[in-house]
Design an enzyme around this catalytic site. Structure first.
Site, PDB file in Angstrom:
ATOM      1  N   HIS A 262      30.710  47.401  18.375  1.00 30.54           N
ATOM      2  CA  HIS A 262      30.177  48.487  17.810  1.00 30.54           C
ATOM      3  C   HIS A 262      30.852  48.852  16.489  1.00 30.54           C
ATOM      4  CE1 HIS A 262      28.268  52.519  17.869  1.00 30.54           C
ATOM      5  NE2 HIS A 262      29.393  52.655  17.213  1.00 30.54           N
ATOM      6  N   GLU A 263      32.371  48.795  16.648  1.00 30.96           N
ATOM      7  CA  GLU A 263      33.090  49.422  15.787  1.00 30.96           C
ATOM      8  C   GLU A 263      33.076  48.005  14.668  1.00 30.96           C
ATOM      9  OE1 GLU A 263      33.663  52.247  15.469  1.00 30.96           O
ATOM     10  OE2 GLU A 263      33.617  52.818  17.726  1.00 30.96           O
ATOM     11  N   HIS A 266      30.256  48.710  12.380  1.00 29.42           N
ATOM     12  CA  HIS A 266      30.561  49.733  11.264  1.00 29.42           C
ATOM     13  C   HIS A 266      31.736  49.013  10.282  1.00 29.42           C
ATOM     14  CE1 HIS A 266      29.037  53.358  12.943  1.00 29.42           C
ATOM     15  NE2 HIS A 266      29.784  53.391  14.076  1.00 29.42           N
ATOM     16  N   GLU A 292      25.357  54.231  11.668  1.00 28.77           N
ATOM     17  CA  GLU A 292      25.098  53.997  13.069  1.00 28.77           C
ATOM     18  C   GLU A 292      24.370  52.957  13.377  1.00 28.77           C
ATOM     19  OE1 GLU A 292      27.590  55.284  14.723  1.00 28.77           O
ATOM     20  OE2 GLU A 292      26.945  54.907  16.593  1.00 28.77           O
TER      21      GLU A 292
END
Ligand code: ZN
Length: 499
Positions: A262-263, A266, A292
């Site tokens: 997830h990170e 980003h 997101e």
């Protein structure tokens, strides 16, 4: 106009330096700083300097002059000036002493929040929540216009063009289409033995798999750092300095796997902004929802796919041979997609995730329109979790204190998580027309997928509005039905239901 441009550039040079200090101090607070360290004076001075620069008569006149000549500017600069006019107008409506005081309040709040969460004691943090809500109520009054009032002011700041009306419709549609499916699935078991998930997974082993994932995603060490924090997050300052954090639970190894992906999602967005845009004030992501959409795209659509586990399971097994003896890639696929109504948003499955967001949205709406007060947050939280997810919340730690956002003053942020997830499904639909996404995943590297994202989304940074980027990438305006079709299709198949 040249003189105005010089003033604009020179002011931005200084603003960027201040933003860099802000970036470093934010990173420090969340990763290294001792809990009782006191830097209130320095941080207040920084925010005073930033306020003074952005509201000075010289800068204001320069921005107005550039705005008057905006049709003579390049596309990137024109977009930037339009945003700069709006942001200086907004900032001028906030008195400097209130601006600085509010910043100092948030700096103090963070450590109080961490303590309140650890002790599961909402009362400890209540005075701070009250002050933040009070400020937000004043803020929306300062900023309201003929088009925007109340909570809409904050929603529009996080995702331009959004409002209660739009989110109410979006969430009503999700409820109508997803809740019946969630009810059908609730209590049903996926056909696999999950005992391997209850074993002990060392932090050292999880970190080795995280390093392996950095290679898969292309999160190159030259420009990235990975550290630890209670809540995983991404922080970046330009495309050459992108930092993320992760956490490691010995009894839930998938948490660190998906937080890492997830990170890094980003992070890849930040890293793939074009050099030309990165040097301007339009670096970084186009909006919170667009950001997101990128993290949740990699985490869920790619990372929770069958192809992902069929490609990367062997590496995980190499690190944890005893725990995963007799376990298959399909078991990992099923484990990472198991749907159940649960307490914690960041650990929620894709299907029930948006219900967690709706709880927060309803509370923010209630706080901003005065229907509820800060002291009502725990009871409202628990009531809504019962109503939407059918579960009882045992403690504030696992309830309303689980997210740091409100302690950072971020009201209007949560809804962008659901919107971003919906963008991700629409982007996935468009990507499949150009790429065999499964074949790309099976190459063992995300590079083909990320090249597409760079060309369609990342390279623009914040130089265009999110709705224009979504249109460029997908050929159509936002359509939530892609999200619903994706979820209904995926989960009906997983649970053997008729779609
Ligand atoms: Zn995120």
């Amino acid at each position: 106009m040249q003189k105005s441009l010089d003033i604009y550039n020179e002011t931005n040079r200084k603003l960027k330096a201040l933003a860099y200090c802000g970036f470093l101090s934010g990173w420090d607070i969340n990763t290294e700083m001792p809990p009782k360290a006191d830097h209130e004076e320095e941080l207040s001075a920084l925010s005073e300097m930033s306020y003074t620069l952005q509201t000075s008569d010289e800068y204001s006149a320069a921005v107005d002059d550039l705005y008057a000549h905006r049709d003579e500017l390049s596309g990137v600069l024109k977009h930037e000036i339009e945003a700069a006019v709006l942001s200086k107008q907004k900032l001028k409506k906030v008195p400097m002493d209130e601006y600085v005081e509010y910043g100092a309040l948030l700096n103090r709040f963070y450590n109080v929040y961490v303590e309140a969460k650890n002790k599961s004691d909402f009362a400890l943090a209540l005075p701070y929540y009250e002050k933040v809500v009070e400020f937000k109520r004043k803020y929306v009054l300062w900023q309201q216009t003929d088009e925007l009032s109340g909570y809409d002011v904050l929603l529009d700041e996080f995702e331009k063009g959004t409002s209660r009306k739009q989110y109410d419709e979006f969430f009503a549609l999700l409820k109508e289409k997803l809740v019946p499916l969630i009810k059908k699935i609730n209590g049903k078991k996926l056909p696999f033995d999950d005992s391997f998930n209850k074993k002990y997974y060392s932090e050292e082993g999880q970190k080795r798999f995280q390093e392996y994932l950095r290679g898969v995603v292309g999160f190159t060490p030259d420009h990235t750092v990975v550290k630890e924090s209670e809540h995983p997050f991404t922080s970046g300052y330009g495309k050459t300095d992108v930092r993320i954090t992760n956490h490691f639970y010995a009894d839930n190894f998938l948490s660190s796997v998906y937080s890492a992906i997830h990170e890094m999602g980003h992070g890849m967005y930040e890293m793939q902004v074009s050099d030309e845009v990165d040097k301007t004030m339009s670096g970084g992501g186009a909006s919170m929802a667009m950001h997101e959409s990128q993290s949740r795209f990699l985490e869920n659509i790619i990372g929770r796919s069958k192809s992902f586990w069929e490609t990367h399971f062997e590496k995980l097994k190499e690190i944890f041979p005893e725990n995963l003896d007799g376990v298959t890639a399909n078991d990992l696929y099923l484990l990472s997609n198991r749907a159940e109504c649960s307490l914690v948003r960041t650990e929620a499955d894709e299907l029930t995730y948006s219900l967690h967001i709706m709880v927060r949205y309803e509370i923010e709406k209630g706080l901003l329109n005065g229907q509820i007060e800060a002291k009502d947050i725990p009871s409202e939280w628990n009531r809504l979790y019962k109503e939407y997810l059918g579960i009882d919340v045992p403690s504030d730690k696992e309830g309303c204190l689980q997210d740091v956002h409100w302690a950072c003053g971020d009201f209007g942020y949560f809804p962008t998580y659901a919107l971003g997830s919906a963008y991700a499904s629409q982007i996935y639909h468009a990507m499949q027309k150009d790429l065999d996404v499964d074949a790309e995943i099976r190459t063992g590297s995300f590079s083909g997928i990320e090249k597409w994202l760079a060309e369609k989304i990342h390279r623009f940074g914040a130089s265009k509005d999110p709705k224009d980027i979504l249109f460029y990438a997908t050929g159509e305006e936002f359509n939530p039905n892609y999200y619903i079709d994706y979820l209904v299709g995926k989960y009906s198949k997983l649970y053997g239901l008729d779609a």
